[in-house]
Scaffold this motif. Structure first.
Motif, PDB file in Angstrom:
ATOM      1  N   ARG A  12      10.742 -28.401  59.789  1.00 28.79           N
ATOM      2  CA  ARG A  12      11.908 -27.771  58.597  1.00 28.79           C
ATOM      3  C   ARG A  12      12.595 -27.222  59.443  1.00 28.79           C
ATOM      4  O   ARG A  12      13.812 -26.412  59.649  1.00 28.79           O
ATOM      5  CB  ARG A  12      11.746 -27.852  57.429  1.00 28.79           C
ATOM      6  CG  ARG A  12      12.490 -27.256  56.392  1.00 28.79           C
ATOM      7  CD  ARG A  12      13.252 -28.049  55.911  1.00 28.79           C
ATOM      8  NE  ARG A  12      12.826 -28.993  55.152  1.00 28.79           N
ATOM      9  CZ  ARG A  12      12.566 -29.361  54.042  1.00 28.79           C
ATOM     10  NH1 ARG A  12      12.558 -28.636  53.412  1.00 28.79           N
ATOM     11  NH2 ARG A  12      12.106 -30.590  53.823  1.00 28.79           N
ATOM     12  N   VAL A  13      11.939 -25.959  60.568  1.00 36.02           N
ATOM     13  CA  VAL A  13      12.351 -24.779  60.440  1.00 36.02           C
ATOM     14  C   VAL A  13      13.346 -25.383  62.212  1.00 36.02           C
ATOM     15  O   VAL A  13      15.053 -25.125  62.396  1.00 36.02           O
ATOM     16  CB  VAL A  13      11.147 -24.123  61.364  1.00 36.02           C
ATOM     17  CG1 VAL A  13      11.994 -23.257  62.262  1.00 36.02           C
ATOM     18  CG2 VAL A  13      10.125 -23.363  60.172  1.00 36.02           C
ATOM     19  N   ALA A  14      12.770 -26.991  62.422  1.00 42.59           N
ATOM     20  CA  ALA A  14      13.683 -26.942  63.977  1.00 42.59           C
ATOM     21  C   ALA A  14      14.808 -27.307  63.571  1.00 42.59           C
ATOM     22  O   ALA A  14      16.204 -27.318  64.522  1.00 42.59           O
ATOM     23  CB  ALA A  14      12.871 -28.182  64.482  1.00 42.59           C
ATOM     24  N   ALA A  72      18.332 -23.146  59.458  1.00 39.90           N
ATOM     25  CA  ALA A  72      19.955 -22.248  58.782  1.00 39.90           C
ATOM     26  C   ALA A  72      20.252 -22.001  57.256  1.00 39.90           C
ATOM     27  O   ALA A  72      20.298 -21.053  57.068  1.00 39.90           O
ATOM     28  CB  ALA A  72      21.500 -22.016  59.073  1.00 39.90           C
ATOM     29  N   ARG A  73      18.579 -22.836  56.312  1.00 40.25           N
ATOM     30  CA  ARG A  73      18.782 -23.109  55.358  1.00 40.25           C
ATOM     31  C   ARG A  73      18.253 -22.344  54.425  1.00 40.25           C
ATOM     32  O   ARG A  73      17.541 -22.075  53.499  1.00 40.25           O
ATOM     33  CB  ARG A  73      19.056 -23.927  54.893  1.00 40.25           C
ATOM     34  CG  ARG A  73      21.047 -24.803  55.068  1.00 40.25           C
ATOM     35  CD  ARG A  73      20.598 -26.394  54.373  1.00 40.25           C
ATOM     36  NE  ARG A  73      20.299 -26.729  53.147  1.00 40.25           N
ATOM     37  CZ  ARG A  73      20.441 -27.254  51.904  1.00 40.25           C
ATOM     38  NH1 ARG A  73      20.847 -28.673  52.557  1.00 40.25           N
ATOM     39  NH2 ARG A  73      20.934 -27.257  51.276  1.00 40.25           N
ATOM     40  N   LEU A  74      16.551 -21.946  55.371  1.00 41.19           N
ATOM     41  CA  LEU A  74      15.473 -21.120  55.222  1.00 41.19           C
ATOM     42  C   LEU A  74      16.068 -19.217  55.060  1.00 41.19           C
ATOM     43  O   LEU A  74      16.583 -18.983  55.946  1.00 41.19           O
ATOM     44  CB  LEU A  74      14.894 -20.894  55.926  1.00 41.19           C
ATOM     45  CG  LEU A  74      14.159 -22.764  55.781  1.00 41.19           C
ATOM     46  CD1 LEU A  74      12.884 -23.146  57.019  1.00 41.19           C
ATOM     47  CD2 LEU A  74      14.151 -23.212  55.009  1.00 41.19           C
ATOM     48  N   SER A  86      12.429 -39.536  65.813  1.00 41.31           N
ATOM     49  CA  SER A  86      13.404 -39.009  64.755  1.00 41.31           C
ATOM     50  C   SER A  86      13.557 -37.180  66.125  1.00 41.31           C
ATOM     51  O   SER A  86      14.711 -36.333  66.345  1.00 41.31           O
ATOM     52  CB  SER A  86      13.236 -38.209  63.840  1.00 41.31           C
ATOM     53  OG  SER A  86      11.510 -37.439  63.955  1.00 41.31           O
ATOM     54  N   ARG A  87      12.348 -37.096  66.955  1.00 37.06           N
ATOM     55  CA  ARG A  87      12.622 -36.121  67.696  1.00 37.06           C
ATOM     56  C   ARG A  87      13.052 -34.735  67.394  1.00 37.06           C
ATOM     57  O   ARG A  87      13.604 -34.705  68.162  1.00 37.06           O
ATOM     58  CB  ARG A  87      13.491 -36.439  69.040  1.00 37.06           C
ATOM     59  CG  ARG A  87      12.161 -38.246  69.646  1.00 37.06           C
ATOM     60  CD  ARG A  87      11.797 -37.522  71.089  1.00 37.06           C
ATOM     61  NE  ARG A  87      12.113 -36.988  71.825  1.00 37.06           N
ATOM     62  CZ  ARG A  87      10.936 -36.282  73.545  1.00 37.06           C
ATOM     63  NH1 ARG A  87      10.407 -36.699  73.207  1.00 37.06           N
ATOM     64  NH2 ARG A  87      11.158 -35.628  74.587  1.00 37.06           N
ATOM     65  N   PRO A  88      11.897 -34.297  66.373  1.00 35.41           N
ATOM     66  CA  PRO A  88      12.821 -33.044  66.209  1.00 35.41           C
ATOM     67  C   PRO A  88      12.248 -31.334  67.166  1.00 35.41           C
ATOM     68  O   PRO A  88      13.867 -30.532  66.078  1.00 35.41           O
ATOM     69  CB  PRO A  88      12.448 -33.028  64.446  1.00 35.41           C
ATOM     70  CG  PRO A  88      11.008 -33.523  64.946  1.00 35.41           C
ATOM     71  CD  PRO A  88      11.041 -34.824  65.735  1.00 35.41           C
TER      72      PRO A  88
END
Length: 395
Positions: free
Chosen positions: A360-362, A366-368, A36-38
């Protein structure tokens, strides 16, 4: 790289290889991240204990495309791990012998690299970003400790405009890592550093949060008589019903053979407590920052100090009594002699919380919301299920 550095790196690689083989949760995440390479295009700035388990976390993030710029925490860096990470091409600052001033310079060097994401421990990086007023490039990060969370919600409250997921807010981590792993590693480190007997010994634990609960539990399980000092009435109530002797620091200090701080708060044990301690009482700290015991005051009041080794000081006081200080007041399960830290399985759990929270941050910062916040519930439940599966447990 010199022959000495190469040999140090080889030692570090051998330890990392063993630990990697015992961390199946991170292995699964590493495989997923490689696809996935997030973190592609993201530089992660890290300030966290640099030891072999941390190296496996960094490998996992790098597999997801992250560029890592890292330093350790004061007093706990393991030089063979640093050498192995450098030989693998990562930019890592710091040595075990660094002074507090040099540690500050290492943190500054990480921030100078302009990271996009922070992996913080004690909120040193977040505080440095706020002080510099250079926040635009940061999209978010994680904070490992309660000590760091206290800073984020205290002195830094309202000043951090990006989301910071507090790993220590996780109940999963509180139970698996803080209670059981810290409890186990503190007792194991006490025995290894001092070579003293536990059964029958009077142990006072200052603070009955998750770490304090575990420390008290594991000392008692090996036969110690355990007392607890806790200001919060509900936690003190819990400690009493858990069967521990509960009292004030003034009441229990003179009873203690061993006194261990687990509060995250500054100046918990000071001169008034030192005067109450019995001869040859052992003082140790399990909190992130080396400030829970007023070490400067303890040394200033000394008639003489015997440096037994790098993990033990025997401080002779004017009242004729001696105080044994472990690891200079630093977190002695990571800063003491032959440090091992928390168990591999617990750190596999805790570092998977880190890895998935950073993902999740990466991918969805924007949703946090800005500022300190708990690990998202869906991440906790996913990891709990994976951990049970790894244990071979059913539900």
């Amino acid at each position: 790289m010199s022959t000495t550095d190469h040999n140090l790196a080889a030692k570090g690689r051998a330890r990392i290889d063993w630990i990697r083989s015992r961390m199946p949760l991170l292995a699964q995440a590493r495989e997923q991240f490689a696809v996935s390479r997030p973190f592609a295009g993201h530089r992660i700035g890290m300030s966290l204990h640099l030891e072999p388990k941390t190296a496996v976390l960094l490998e996992t993030l790098a597999a997801g495309g992250a560029e890592i710029i890292a330093t350790g925490n004061f007093g706990s860096t393991q030089d063979d791990t640093v050498a192995a990470l450098r030989e693998a091409g990562m930019t890592v600052f710091g040595t075990r012998a660094d002074t507090l001033e040099q540690h500050g310079a290492n943190v500054a060097a990480v921030l100078d690299s302009a990271p996009r994401i922070l992996l913080d421990n004690g909120a040193d990086l977040a505080a440095g970003i706020v002080e510099r007023g250079a926040q635009a490039s940061i999209i978010g990060g994680t904070e490992e400790t309660t000590s760091g969370a206290d800073r984020l919600r205290g002195e830094l409250a309202g000043a951090v405009p990006f989301p910071v997921v507090v790993i220590n807010d996780s109940r999963l981590k509180a139970i698996g890592e803080n209670r059981h792993a810290v409890g186990q590693s503190i007792v194991e480190s006490f025995m290894r550093i001092t070579n003293l007997m536990v059964p029958g010994r009077h142990v006072v634990v200052v603070g009955y949060g998750w770490c304090g609960r575990g420390i008290a539990q594991y000392f008692r399980s090996l036969g110690a008589q355990v007392g607890v000092v806790e200001r919060d009435v509900m936690k003190a109530f819990e400690a009493a019903l858990d069967g521990f002797r509960v009292g004030s620091l003034a009441e229990l200090a003179g009873w203690a053979d061993v006194l261990i701080t687990a509060t995250g708060r500054e100046g918990v044990v000071g001169s008034e407590t030192f005067d109450l301690l019995r001869d040859d009482a052992v003082l140790g700290n399990s909190g992130h920052f080396p400030w829970e015991i007023d070490v400067a005051a303890l040394r200033a009041g000394a008639v003489s100090i015997d440096q037994v080794d790098d993990g033990i000081e025997r401080i002779h006081r004017a009242n004729g009594r001696r105080v044994v200080l472990l690891a200079g007041g630093r977190m002695f399960n990571l800063a003491g002699r032959e440090p091992k830290g928390n168990s591999l399985e617990s750190m596999d759990l805790g570092f998977l919380l880190q890895a998935l929270s950073l993902e999740r941050v990466a991918t969805d910062a924007a949703r946090l919301v800005p500022g300190a916040q708990p690990v998202p519930d869906d991440i906790e439940r996913l990891i709990a299920a994976r951990f049970l599966e790894a244990l071979g447990a059913s539900r």
